[in-house]
Every structure is written in C-alpha cells, then in structure tokens.
Write an enzyme that holds these catalytic residues in place. Structure first.
Site, PDB file in Angstrom:
ATOM      1  N   GLY A   1      61.353  -4.002 -24.732  1.00  0.00           N
ATOM      2  CA  GLY A   1      62.454  -4.949 -24.643  1.00  0.00           C
ATOM      3  C   GLY A   1      63.628  -4.580 -25.517  1.00  0.00           C
ATOM      4  O   GLY A   1      64.792  -4.625 -25.095  1.00  0.00           O
TER       5      GLY A   1
ATOM      6  N   GLU B   1      62.970  -0.899 -37.304  1.00  0.00           N
ATOM      7  CA  GLU B   1      61.605  -0.595 -36.875  1.00  0.00           C
ATOM      8  C   GLU B   1      60.675  -0.524 -38.085  1.00  0.00           C
ATOM      9  O   GLU B   1      60.954   0.199 -39.039  1.00  0.00           O
ATOM     10  CB  GLU B   1      61.575   0.734 -36.127  1.00  0.00           C
ATOM     11  CG  GLU B   1      60.198   1.297 -35.859  1.00  0.00           C
ATOM     12  CD  GLU B   1      59.309   0.346 -35.080  1.00  0.00           C
ATOM     13  OE1 GLU B   1      58.177   0.101 -35.544  1.00  0.00           O
ATOM     14  OE2 GLU B   1      59.745  -0.148 -34.020  1.00  0.00           O
TER      15      GLU B   1
ATOM     16  N   MET C   1      50.110   3.654 -17.900  1.00  0.00           N
ATOM     17  CA  MET C   1      49.942   3.150 -16.537  1.00  0.00           C
ATOM     18  C   MET C   1      51.076   2.185 -16.198  1.00  0.00           C
ATOM     19  O   MET C   1      51.159   1.080 -16.736  1.00  0.00           O
ATOM     20  CB  MET C   1      48.587   2.467 -16.373  1.00  0.00           C
ATOM     21  CG  MET C   1      47.434   3.449 -16.411  1.00  0.00           C
ATOM     22  SD  MET C   1      45.833   2.666 -16.074  1.00  0.00           S
ATOM     23  CE  MET C   1      45.922   2.425 -14.310  1.00  0.00           C
TER      24      MET C   1
ATOM     25  N   GLU D   1      41.085  -0.650 -14.630  1.00  0.00           N
ATOM     26  CA  GLU D   1      41.503   0.746 -14.616  1.00  0.00           C
ATOM     27  C   GLU D   1      40.305   1.625 -14.934  1.00  0.00           C
ATOM     28  O   GLU D   1      39.470   1.295 -15.786  1.00  0.00           O
ATOM     29  CB  GLU D   1      42.644   0.994 -15.595  1.00  0.00           C
ATOM     30  CG  GLU D   1      42.335   0.798 -17.048  1.00  0.00           C
ATOM     31  CD  GLU D   1      43.543   1.087 -17.937  1.00  0.00           C
ATOM     32  OE1 GLU D   1      43.428   2.016 -18.784  1.00  0.00           O
ATOM     33  OE2 GLU D   1      44.569   0.397 -17.811  1.00  0.00           O
TER      34      GLU D   1
ATOM     35  N   HIS E   1      46.980  -5.623 -24.756  1.00  0.00           N
ATOM     36  CA  HIS E   1      48.127  -6.189 -24.038  1.00  0.00           C
ATOM     37  C   HIS E   1      48.485  -7.584 -24.535  1.00  0.00           C
ATOM     38  O   HIS E   1      48.404  -8.554 -23.782  1.00  0.00           O
ATOM     39  CB  HIS E   1      47.814  -6.268 -22.538  1.00  0.00           C
ATOM     40  CG  HIS E   1      47.454  -4.971 -21.901  1.00  0.00           C
ATOM     41  ND1 HIS E   1      46.735  -4.879 -20.724  1.00  0.00           N
ATOM     42  CD2 HIS E   1      47.741  -3.693 -22.249  1.00  0.00           C
ATOM     43  CE1 HIS E   1      46.579  -3.611 -20.391  1.00  0.00           C
ATOM     44  NE2 HIS E   1      47.181  -2.870 -21.303  1.00  0.00           N
TER      45      HIS E   1
ATOM     46  N   GLY F   1      57.569  -8.811 -24.991  1.00  0.00           N
ATOM     47  CA  GLY F   1      56.400  -9.385 -24.347  1.00  0.00           C
ATOM     48  C   GLY F   1      56.076 -10.801 -24.764  1.00  0.00           C
ATOM     49  O   GLY F   1      55.251 -11.458 -24.116  1.00  0.00           O
TER      50      GLY F   1
ATOM     51  N   ASN G   1      48.703  -3.915 -16.026  1.00  0.00           N
ATOM     52  CA  ASN G   1      49.278  -3.425 -17.284  1.00  0.00           C
ATOM     53  C   ASN G   1      50.707  -3.935 -17.404  1.00  0.00           C
ATOM     54  O   ASN G   1      51.480  -3.867 -16.447  1.00  0.00           O
ATOM     55  CB  ASN G   1      49.253  -1.897 -17.321  1.00  0.00           C
ATOM     56  CG  ASN G   1      47.860  -1.350 -17.080  1.00  0.00           C
ATOM     57  OD1 ASN G   1      47.317  -1.527 -15.991  1.00  0.00           O
ATOM     58  ND2 ASN G   1      47.282  -0.707 -18.060  1.00  0.00           N
TER      59      ASN G   1
ATOM     60  N   PHE H   1      53.717  -3.267 -19.301  1.00  0.00           N
ATOM     61  CA  PHE H   1      54.977  -2.798 -19.873  1.00  0.00           C
ATOM     62  C   PHE H   1      56.111  -2.655 -18.855  1.00  0.00           C
ATOM     63  O   PHE H   1      57.282  -2.782 -19.210  1.00  0.00           O
ATOM     64  CB  PHE H   1      54.789  -1.518 -20.698  1.00  0.00           C
ATOM     65  CG  PHE H   1      54.598  -0.237 -19.935  1.00  0.00           C
ATOM     66  CD1 PHE H   1      55.666   0.438 -19.376  1.00  0.00           C
ATOM     67  CD2 PHE H   1      53.343   0.333 -19.842  1.00  0.00           C
ATOM     68  CE1 PHE H   1      55.497   1.637 -18.702  1.00  0.00           C
ATOM     69  CE2 PHE H   1      53.152   1.534 -19.178  1.00  0.00           C
ATOM     70  CZ  PHE H   1      54.235   2.181 -18.597  1.00  0.00           C
TER      71      PHE H   1
END
Length: 542
Positions: free
Chosen positions: A61, A80, A161, A398, A483, A511, A521, A523
């Site tokens: 994001g 960061e 993924m 997965e 996740h 998220g 998944n 992202f």
C-alpha cells in the site's frame, strides 16, 4: 464523524492553494529540465524536518501511494522500520538461504521461529545473533504473525503468489467497493505494475523442480478437485535459466523465507524503483514511528526513533507532515492507531480502529505419500499451483514446497479458508502495549475447512497426514498466519477510500483496510485497493 471527501481550504495543515502552487512549480521546473526545489532530500529524515507527505511503511500500500503521489508532483518521505537490504553480507549475498538461517533471517530474535519446527523427529530452529533481520515472527500469545521487515515489506518474504480473487467472491471481501472498477481497472493495473507472470505449463510438466507440485495435481484431480495454475511475481523465464545453469540460482536454491537474491520481482524492483526514479521519494530505513498527533500549526507531529542493527535507539526525531499515510501493514498500522487513540494522541479516531482483524484463514498441513509418489529432492521454492474447494468446502490450498534438498515423499500445503472469526487490538495500559484477543480455538474452523480437501485426498490415495512438522504428533500448523488483514477496516474505521475518521490528512492504505479474509493470497488485492484509493485521494484531497 466521517472525514469529508471534499478538499478543504486547510486539510491536514496544507492549504489547497499553497499545495497547487507548489506542485505547479515542480512541474514547471521539470519541463525546463531543472531539478524541482521541493524534490526529496537524500539521506535519512532529520530532526525538525517538514514534509508534505509522510508514509509509514514501504509495503504494497505504501509503495503504491508513494509512486502515484510522486507522479502527481508531491514530495514523499517513507519511513521503514526494517533495513534497506541493498548490501551483501560476508557470503556476497544480500539474503540468507532458507536452509541455513543466520543473523539476517529474523527480526530481533536470538533463535529462529520457523513455520515447520520439526522434521523426522529433529527440531529445526537454531540460535542466531540478535539483528534487525528480514522476517518478524511476532507472537501475540495465541497466534504467531509473520511479517516482512525491510524496504519492500512483505514482498521480500512471501511466496509471490499473485492471485486475483474470483469476481463472484469479491463482494464478500470488500462489500463497499465497486467490483467492476476493481476488475476492469485496478486489478489489471496492479498486476501490470507488480510484474505478474505465469509459468509455462509445458515446462512445469517436465522440470524436476515441480515434481512435488505435479504430485499435488495428480492427487487433487483424482479426488475431483479443481487444480489451478497461479500467477506469480517471480520471473519464470529466469527460473528456466536457473534450471539450465546459465544464471545464479535462487528459487532452485531454496531461497524464499528470508528473501530471494535473484528472480523475484519484489517491490524494490517494481513500485519502489519507479517511485525513487521520480526524484521525489526518499526512504529512511531503520526508522520506527512511535507517535502521531495533530501539530499546533496544522498537519501532524510525528515522533520517530532511529535504530541500529541490534534494535537499539540511536536518535529520536520529531518531524511534521501535512499528510500521513499509515502503511505499516495490518499489524503495524493497527497497533500504532490503537495506541495513539488510547494514549490521547489521536483521541477522535473511530471506535472501529483495532477491530475486524483476521488471519485469512491460514492453516498448514503435510501428507505422507507412498514410496511410488516421490516429490523430488529438488523443489522450486516458488509455489505455482493451488487446489480450489472454496465453493463446496470453504478452502483454497496452495501446493507448497519443502525445499530440504532431500527426498521427503511429503506433500505440503498452506490453506486459506473461510472463517468468520475476527479479533480486536486493544491497549493494555498497565503493560504499556497493544494486545490482540485472538483465540487459538478459532483455528478449528480453518482445520475443518482444510479437511474438506485433504481428508478426501487421503481416503482416495490411502495416505495419512504427517505428524512430525509442527511438533510431536501434531498434524495441523494452526498457530500462525502469513496473511494478517484488518484492524482499520474500510468503511468502518475509515471512509470508503481509507481516510481515517476524525482527522483530515490521515489515511490507512494497507492490509489493515481489508476485514480479515481475501479468499486467496492477499497482496494483489491490497495493491489494487491502494491504487483505487490513492487515485481518489489525489483527485479530491490534493
């Protein structure tokens, strides 16, 4: 009270007139081939600095917001908590190998916390030096949350993924968002920018590196499940060259959990590279935001700690920003907002802040195959396929690798399941920390959903579950999530574009906006939603 969607004369401390004058000047200088006066300064942010936009976090994001704001002429500073990950270690590589974790592997731990903790009766975790490593295994008592630490966030450590949810399921993921816009505009935009590509099925069918996945396909199809090939951000052309021996190996050398040295198109190679190329985006790594509050002269006062590689604080800085985007991930954003509301820094935040958190229904398991179904000693670390039983059983699994370098005769899966449980972050004043009320018993729903796939496969194949991967005689990896989602849910803690209620100029754009589950998944959905939201914010707020 919801923040207005219309631009104000003084929203977040920046007058609209002053902002437009500033961006016009930058654009004009650029056309003349001259550097803009407001271009982002090099180096870490300084004490007392003022920036038009501060973005907390460099994951999906935040990276989307940085690129689009910079393209609109807005100088951006990103903060960061993790490292930049641009300097090789003593072995000449930036990232550590999954098989041999070292000081680079974990965020401020002295012992690894691997998702598979046992193998054939042997414990796998090992002591490592305390260091600001790439993978954070954050323990909330009843759930372990894995998060990426570094410039690029979760893109550094995930399996790549790149799954777009089925359109028919989208209304259950983000009910207030126009699905047509997402599928016609923002999902395609996100996939293009992320460098999503697909494996050549003929190569998949022939390479030893995906024998494990072909076994998973055979077993899924024999039990009448849909087997899907899943796009990825790993460059499959590069992987084919790895197999041919013409380039350095990464996916075929067990690199994944602690970063990929080659092949994977993380945010460092995509959104962040383009954002920095504008000259208007600067990143301060090893900087941790501890406080955000309204500034007396408008905008927001942000307190930031600079860290060394042992986690020690080397400096504390106070800066001001006209606008602040919270992009520290579901956990990071939620913890910061909950603390700011509880401690009186941002007391007018919605009561919905901290709520709606979920684990995307993550649960892992392994199956012991027969000797005539070897899964291969060479296993690509990049998963490319999944079993879809969402409509009938509420699970998508997965087919994941176990890249040990030896034959295991094991099939391994990470499932994403339909679970109703949502947790809440709250402030524990006595302990001085944010806590999460997730209950371990809630994982039983995810186990039951996953069993709708694997019990059937085991019955058909005459196989059993592995009991040596997650402890002694423990079948399910039900103690973790890769996740994390929610905590500042779109349309509840924020308006329908991520504006935090009560504070013009404050936004959530990660998220944390998604209420607990994406059915796949997450992202790509996080990226596409950020594309949608920042486009609206630039058009109306700026």
């Amino acid at each position: 009270m919801a923040a207005s969607t219309a631009p104000s004369e003084r929203s977040g401390g920046t007058s609209r007139r002053r902002f437009l004058i500033g961006t016009s000047s930058i654009a004009g200088l650029s056309l003349l081939g001259l550097p803009g006066r407001a271009a982002a300064a090099a180096g870490p942010i300084g004490n007392g600095a003022h920036v038009p936009v501060l973005i907390i976090g460099t994951g999906y994001g935040g990276s989307v917001a940085a690129l689009r704001l910079a393209q609109a002429g807005v100088p951006v500073h990103m903060v960061e908590m993790g490292m930049a990950w641009d300097t090789p270690g003593p072995d000449g590589k930036i990232f550590a190998n999954t098989r041999t974790p070292d000081y680079r592997s974990y965020w401020l731990r002295t012992r690894t916390k691997q998702p598979i903790v046992n193998f054939l009766g042997f414990p796998l975790d090992k002591d490592v030096p305390r260091y600001t490593g790439i993978l954070d295994a954050e323990d909330f008592g009843e759930i372990l949350v894995y998060q990426g630490r570094g410039v690029g966030g979760g893109s550094l450590v995930n399996g790549g993924m790149a799954v777009t949810p089925k359109r028919a399921r989208f209304s259950s993921v983000l009910p207030s968002v126009n699905a047509a816009e997402m599928y016609d505009v923002y999902y395609p935009r996100a996939n293009a920018e992320l460098g999503v590509n697909e494996i050549d099925v003929s190569w998949f069918d022939s390479t030893p590196a995906y024998q494990y996945s072909r076994v998973g396909r055979k077993h899924a199809q024999r039990s009448n499940f849909d087997f899907l090939y899943v796009p990825n951000v790993y460059d499959f052309d590069y992987m084919e060259q790895e197999a041919a021996g013409t380039v350095p190996k990464s996916a075929l050398a067990a690199e994944i959990l602690y970063g990929n040295n080659h092949g994977k198109k993380s945010l460092q190679q995509t959104y962040l590279a383009r954002a920095k190329a504008t000259g208007l985006v600067t990143i301060s790594a090893l900087h941790r935001v501890t406080s955000v509050s309204p500034a007396s002269g408008g905008g927001y006062t942000v307190v930031i700690e600079q860290l060394d590689t042992t986690g020690g604080v080397t400096a504390t800085k106070t800066v001001t920003a006209d606008r602040v985007f919270f992009a520290a991930g579901s956990v990071g954003t939620s913890k910061l907002l909950v603390r700011m509301r509880a401690t009186g820094k941002l007391p007018n935040l919605s009561g919905e802040v901290g709520k709606g958190w979920g684990d995307n229904g993550n649960v892992m398991c392994g199956r012991a195959n027969h000797l005539w179904d070897p899964t291969g000693a060479l296993q690509s670390s990049i998963p490319t396929a999944g079993i879809d039983n969402w409509d009938d059983g509420g699970a998508f699994a997965e087919v994941a690798p176990i890249p040990t370098g030896i034959e295991t005769w094991a099939s391994f899966y990470l499932s994403i399941t339909d679970t109703p449980h949502r947790a809440e972050f709250t402030w524990n004043a006595a302990a001085g920390r944010v806590e999460l009320n997730w209950q371990a018993s809630w994982k039983q729903v995810s186990i039951d959903r996953a069993k709708s796939i694997f019990d059937k496969i085991n019955r058909k194949e005459g196989t059993i579950y592995r009991t040596d991967l997650f402890g002694i005689y423990k079948i399910w990896g039900d103690h973790l999530t890769y996740h994390p989602l929610g905590g500042a849910v779109l349309g509840k803690a924020t308006d329908n574009y991520g504006r935090l209620h009560g504070y013009p100029g404050l936004y959530a754009i990660d998220g944390s906006l998604i209420p607990g589950n994406t059915t796949v998944n997450p992202f790509v959905t996080i990226t596409a939603l950020a594309e949608r939201n920042i486009e609206k914010i630039i058009a109306t707020d700026l």
